[in-house]
Design a protein around this motif. Structure first.
Motif, PDB file in Angstrom:
ATOM      1  N   ARG A  43     -47.589 -72.439 -27.387  1.00  0.00           N
ATOM      2  CA  ARG A  43     -48.465 -72.078 -28.505  1.00  0.00           C
ATOM      3  C   ARG A  43     -49.912 -72.503 -28.267  1.00  0.00           C
ATOM      4  O   ARG A  43     -50.730 -72.454 -29.175  1.00  0.00           O
ATOM      5  N   SER A  44     -50.195 -72.889 -27.026  1.00  0.00           N
ATOM      6  CA  SER A  44     -51.528 -73.371 -26.676  1.00  0.00           C
ATOM      7  C   SER A  44     -52.191 -72.426 -25.675  1.00  0.00           C
ATOM      8  O   SER A  44     -51.515 -71.703 -24.937  1.00  0.00           O
ATOM      9  N   VAL A  45     -53.510 -72.467 -25.638  1.00  0.00           N
ATOM     10  CA  VAL A  45     -54.238 -71.678 -24.646  1.00  0.00           C
ATOM     11  C   VAL A  45     -53.984 -72.180 -23.233  1.00  0.00           C
ATOM     12  O   VAL A  45     -54.338 -71.508 -22.252  1.00  0.00           O
ATOM     13  N   LEU A  46     -53.361 -73.340 -23.081  1.00  0.00           N
ATOM     14  CA  LEU A  46     -53.074 -73.871 -21.746  1.00  0.00           C
ATOM     15  C   LEU A  46     -51.876 -73.198 -21.093  1.00  0.00           C
ATOM     16  O   LEU A  46     -51.668 -73.336 -19.882  1.00  0.00           O
ATOM     17  N   CYS A  47     -51.086 -72.464 -21.854  1.00  0.00           N
ATOM     18  CA  CYS A  47     -49.901 -71.789 -21.314  1.00  0.00           C
ATOM     19  C   CYS A  47     -50.308 -70.444 -20.722  1.00  0.00           C
ATOM     20  O   CYS A  47     -49.930 -69.372 -21.192  1.00  0.00           O
ATOM     21  N   ALA A  48     -51.094 -70.507 -19.654  1.00  0.00           N
ATOM     22  CA  ALA A  48     -51.584 -69.308 -18.971  1.00  0.00           C
ATOM     23  C   ALA A  48     -52.142 -69.733 -17.623  1.00  0.00           C
ATOM     24  O   ALA A  48     -52.393 -70.923 -17.385  1.00  0.00           O
ATOM     25  N   ALA A  49     -52.334 -68.779 -16.748  1.00  0.00           N
ATOM     26  CA  ALA A  49     -52.967 -69.062 -15.461  1.00  0.00           C
ATOM     27  C   ALA A  49     -54.469 -69.209 -15.668  1.00  0.00           C
ATOM     28  O   ALA A  49     -55.053 -68.535 -16.524  1.00  0.00           O
ATOM     29  N   PRO A  50     -55.123 -70.061 -14.895  1.00  0.00           N
ATOM     30  CA  PRO A  50     -56.567 -70.254 -15.072  1.00  0.00           C
ATOM     31  C   PRO A  50     -57.414 -69.130 -14.506  1.00  0.00           C
ATOM     32  O   PRO A  50     -58.597 -69.041 -14.813  1.00  0.00           O
ATOM     33  N   SER A  51     -56.824 -68.278 -13.649  1.00  0.00           N
ATOM     34  CA  SER A  51     -57.595 -67.166 -13.094  1.00  0.00           C
ATOM     35  C   SER A  51     -56.647 -66.119 -12.551  1.00  0.00           C
ATOM     36  O   SER A  51     -55.492 -66.406 -12.212  1.00  0.00           O
ATOM     37  N   MET A  52     -57.140 -64.887 -12.444  1.00  0.00           N
ATOM     38  CA  MET A  52     -56.319 -63.824 -11.872  1.00  0.00           C
ATOM     39  C   MET A  52     -56.181 -64.001 -10.367  1.00  0.00           C
ATOM     40  O   MET A  52     -55.187 -63.579  -9.779  1.00  0.00           O
ATOM     41  N   GLY A  53     -57.159 -64.611  -9.717  1.00  0.00           N
ATOM     42  CA  GLY A  53     -57.050 -64.855  -8.283  1.00  0.00           C
ATOM     43  C   GLY A  53     -55.881 -65.776  -7.974  1.00  0.00           C
ATOM     44  O   GLY A  53     -55.114 -65.538  -7.037  1.00  0.00           O
ATOM     45  N   LEU A  54     -55.724 -66.835  -8.775  1.00  0.00           N
ATOM     46  CA  LEU A  54     -54.595 -67.739  -8.564  1.00  0.00           C
ATOM     47  C   LEU A  54     -53.285 -67.036  -8.901  1.00  0.00           C
ATOM     48  O   LEU A  54     -52.276 -67.213  -8.207  1.00  0.00           O
ATOM     49  N   HIS A  55     -53.294 -66.228  -9.950  1.00  0.00           N
ATOM     50  CA  HIS A  55     -52.095 -65.453 -10.295  1.00  0.00           C
ATOM     51  C   HIS A  55     -51.723 -64.528  -9.132  1.00  0.00           C
ATOM     52  O   HIS A  55     -50.556 -64.426  -8.736  1.00  0.00           O
ATOM     53  N   GLU A  56     -52.726 -63.864  -8.595  1.00  0.00           N
ATOM     54  CA  GLU A  56     -52.474 -62.941  -7.494  1.00  0.00           C
ATOM     55  C   GLU A  56     -51.984 -63.668  -6.246  1.00  0.00           C
ATOM     56  O   GLU A  56     -51.244 -63.106  -5.442  1.00  0.00           O
ATOM     57  N   SER A  57     -52.368 -64.909  -6.082  1.00  0.00           N
ATOM     58  CA  SER A  57     -51.893 -65.658  -4.918  1.00  0.00           C
ATOM     59  C   SER A  57     -50.375 -65.751  -4.914  1.00  0.00           C
ATOM     60  O   SER A  57     -49.739 -65.752  -3.846  1.00  0.00           O
ATOM     61  N   LEU A  69     -59.331 -78.170 -25.420  1.00  0.00           N
ATOM     62  CA  LEU A  69     -60.659 -78.041 -26.022  1.00  0.00           C
ATOM     63  C   LEU A  69     -61.641 -77.398 -25.042  1.00  0.00           C
ATOM     64  O   LEU A  69     -62.466 -76.562 -25.431  1.00  0.00           O
ATOM     65  N   ARG A  70     -61.556 -77.771 -23.781  1.00  0.00           N
ATOM     66  CA  ARG A  70     -62.431 -77.162 -22.764  1.00  0.00           C
ATOM     67  C   ARG A  70     -62.174 -75.663 -22.654  1.00  0.00           C
ATOM     68  O   ARG A  70     -63.108 -74.854 -22.650  1.00  0.00           O
ATOM     69  N   VAL A  71     -60.896 -75.289 -22.602  1.00  0.00           N
ATOM     70  CA  VAL A  71     -60.544 -73.874 -22.464  1.00  0.00           C
ATOM     71  C   VAL A  71     -60.906 -73.099 -23.729  1.00  0.00           C
ATOM     72  O   VAL A  71     -61.432 -71.985 -23.660  1.00  0.00           O
ATOM     73  N   LEU A  72     -60.639 -73.693 -24.890  1.00  0.00           N
ATOM     74  CA  LEU A  72     -60.991 -73.028 -26.145  1.00  0.00           C
ATOM     75  C   LEU A  72     -62.491 -72.810 -26.263  1.00  0.00           C
ATOM     76  O   LEU A  72     -62.933 -71.765 -26.745  1.00  0.00           O
ATOM     77  N   ARG A  73     -63.275 -73.781 -25.832  1.00  0.00           N
ATOM     78  CA  ARG A  73     -64.726 -73.631 -25.879  1.00  0.00           C
ATOM     79  C   ARG A  73     -65.162 -72.454 -25.005  1.00  0.00           C
ATOM     80  O   ARG A  73     -65.982 -71.628 -25.422  1.00  0.00           O
ATOM     81  N   PHE A  74     -64.597 -72.362 -23.807  1.00  0.00           N
ATOM     82  CA  PHE A  74     -64.926 -71.241 -22.919  1.00  0.00           C
ATOM     83  C   PHE A  74     -64.533 -69.919 -23.569  1.00  0.00           C
ATOM     84  O   PHE A  74     -65.325 -68.969 -23.632  1.00  0.00           O
ATOM     85  N   ASP A  75     -63.296 -69.824 -24.057  1.00  0.00           N
ATOM     86  CA  ASP A  75     -62.810 -68.574 -24.639  1.00  0.00           C
ATOM     87  C   ASP A  75     -63.572 -68.217 -25.913  1.00  0.00           C
ATOM     88  O   ASP A  75     -63.930 -67.047 -26.126  1.00  0.00           O
TER      89      ASP A  75
END
Length: 495
Positions: free
Chosen positions: A281-295, A83-89
């Protein structure tokens, strides 16, 4: 029986994820196998899919269900995080009209086509109109988002890649990096360079390709859940944890390019493959930021791939494919792959100079968004900053302003995440060393799975359940900073 609010949101999230995967597949194809004459239709296709994704996320029933679900109490931490992530998106997407989403998608497809033509000819003028169009659209997008309190338009775009990050935080962080990186570059480049003559000559492209596949297997990339192909600019795209695409590029006279491109993109790919598949099938199945992905990509490319233990294990395997390397010791090879040079091209840059390349791009993007730099003046501004920060001036646009594909996608605000990734990577690797007994010994045996297991537990499987900096803080005890990175570079290159 009518749907509950959560059922409505769950169905919407599944559809949004599916559309996102379809869009990623079209983008992957555009950079790998699409015939040149397909670019016009590809722009329409991407515009349609991304427009549909935007409409689904901002649809009134979704907005209503989100408000109802937020008003209900839930003891499920995953539901609360979603719900937090969906609200942001949702709130971010709702500020952008669908026509603008489709216009950006079409401009991106045209921008990539124009960038390729300009890069082939070395003529920035062939790309400039497309970049002008993308810049205008991104300004319109930033205006629609609205600058965060106390911030500026660049923050609105940066937020899409690194939620919560601000120019006001980046500028002093980057200034500090420059303050100690520039002297370190001067100190290291003043010494006689390490011998790398054995890396010159012809290295059979097919043997290079086979070695990159060997590396993918060694780091734990599941080739039944992903594949590697070739592209002009190496990249990775995750359609789903079960379908991750990475690319590399091969030059017969630059064998390290393929090796480190593969390790870099494999780092991204491992993250995507180990995201929480149960939440696919959820918005949680992703990295929270590109910086963390790049790490993750920088950790595997540099802290692992440029380490002495790694080459103790993998140099004999490389030498079996290239007998000219048989007499080279791991110590000599280690020094060669860590050669520090004042170079022009970011993706081939060493660890010490790399972040200066990012500072250059960050300064130019800020100037463009602030209206202090015109697109037509970008090549000269690039060259001047390259000379100031790196001590070298490009002789051709393809080695300067045309070297990266990111502006062809209009990705203003993306480049800083590379440096954030380097900083996070140093902290995470230091923590992994503390948390995995004998990690260096395992790397020296070619056993990379203990490190992957630690990263999967402490980073990958969390997905978007937490914010990026919170994930790093939980894993390392520290948030964003350059102390671990400075200690790592100083120890390694000061020796």
């Amino acid at each position: 029986m009518p749907e509950t609010a959560w059922e409505t949101l769950s169905r919407a999230m599944a559809e949004i994820r599916a559309l996102s995967g379809a869009s990623a597949l079209l983008q992957w194809d555009q950079e790998t196998y699409m015939p040149p004459k397909g670019s016009g239709a590809r722009g329409d296709q991407l515009a349609a899919i991304q427009g549909a994704q935007h409409e689904r996320l901002t649809a009134p029933p979704v907005a209503e269900a989100l408000a109802r679900a937020e008003a209900e109490r839930t003891a499920d931490p995953d539901r609360a995080a979603a719900l937090r992530v969906l609200r942001f998106d949702h709130d971010r997407a709702a500020r952008i009209p669908g026509d603008l989403v489709r216009a950006i998608a079409q401009a991106q497809a045209a921008g990539v086509d124009a960038w390729k033509a300009a890069r082939d000819t070395g003529d920035f003028g062939r790309f400039a109109p497309a970049l002008e169009r993308l810049l205008a659209l991104r300004r319109e997008q930033a205006s629609a988002y609205g600058a965060p309190a106390g911030g500026e338009p660049y923050d609105a775009l940066l937020e899409g890649y690194e939620p919560g990050m601000r120019v006001a935080r980046l500028e002093p962080l980057f200034a500090r990096l420059v303050s100690w990186l520039v002297p370190l570059v001067e100190k290291v480049t003043a010494r006689p360079p390490p011998d790398d003559a054995f890396l010159r000559g012809r290295f059979d492209p097919e043997q290079q390709w086979q070695f990159t596949l060997e590396l993918l297997d060694a780091v734990g990339f599941d080739r039944e859940a992903g594949r590697q192909d070739r592209s002009i600019h190496p990249f990775s795209l995750g359609l789903d944890p079960g379908d991750v695409r990475v690319t590399t590029r091969i030059f017969e006279d630059l064998p390290l390019s393929a090796i480190f491109s593969t390790l870099h993109e494999a780092g991204h790919g491992l993250y995507e493959q180990h995201l929480p598949a149960e939440l696919r099938r959820s918005v949680l199945c992703a990295a929270p930021s590109m910086g963390l992905h790049e790490s993750q990509s920088r950790l595997w490319e540099n802290l692992v791939g440029r380490s002495l233990p790694f080459w103790r294990a993998f140099l004999p395997r490389l030498a079996r494919r290239f007998p000219a390397l048989e007499g080279v010791s791991p110590e000599v090879f280690f020094r060669a792959v860590n050669r520090v040079e004042r170079s022009l091209v970011r993706v081939e840059a060493d660890e010490v100079t790399y972040n200066l390349h990012i500072v250059l791009r960050f300064e130019l993007e800020l100037a463009l968004l602030r209206g202090k730099l015109a697109v037509k003046d970008l090549p000269e501004a690039w060259d001047a900053r390259s000379e100031r920060l790196l001590g070298v001036r490009p002789a051709a646009a393809r080695d300067g302003v045309l070297q990266d594909i990111h502006w062809a996608w209009g990705e203003l605000g993306y480049f800083p995440t590379y440096t954030l990734g380097n900083l996070y990577a140093a902290s995470l690797f230091a923590a992994a060393r503390r948390g995995v007994p004998g990690l260096d010994d395992e790397l020296g045996k070619g056993n990379l799975r203990p490190l992957l297991g630690w990263l999967a537990e402490h980073v990958h499987r969390i997905g978007r359940r937490k914010e990026a900096e919170d994930i790093v803080r939980d894993a390392t005890g520290n948030g964003l900073g350059d102390r671990d990175f400075e200690a790592y570079l100083t120890e390694k290159y000061g020796a």
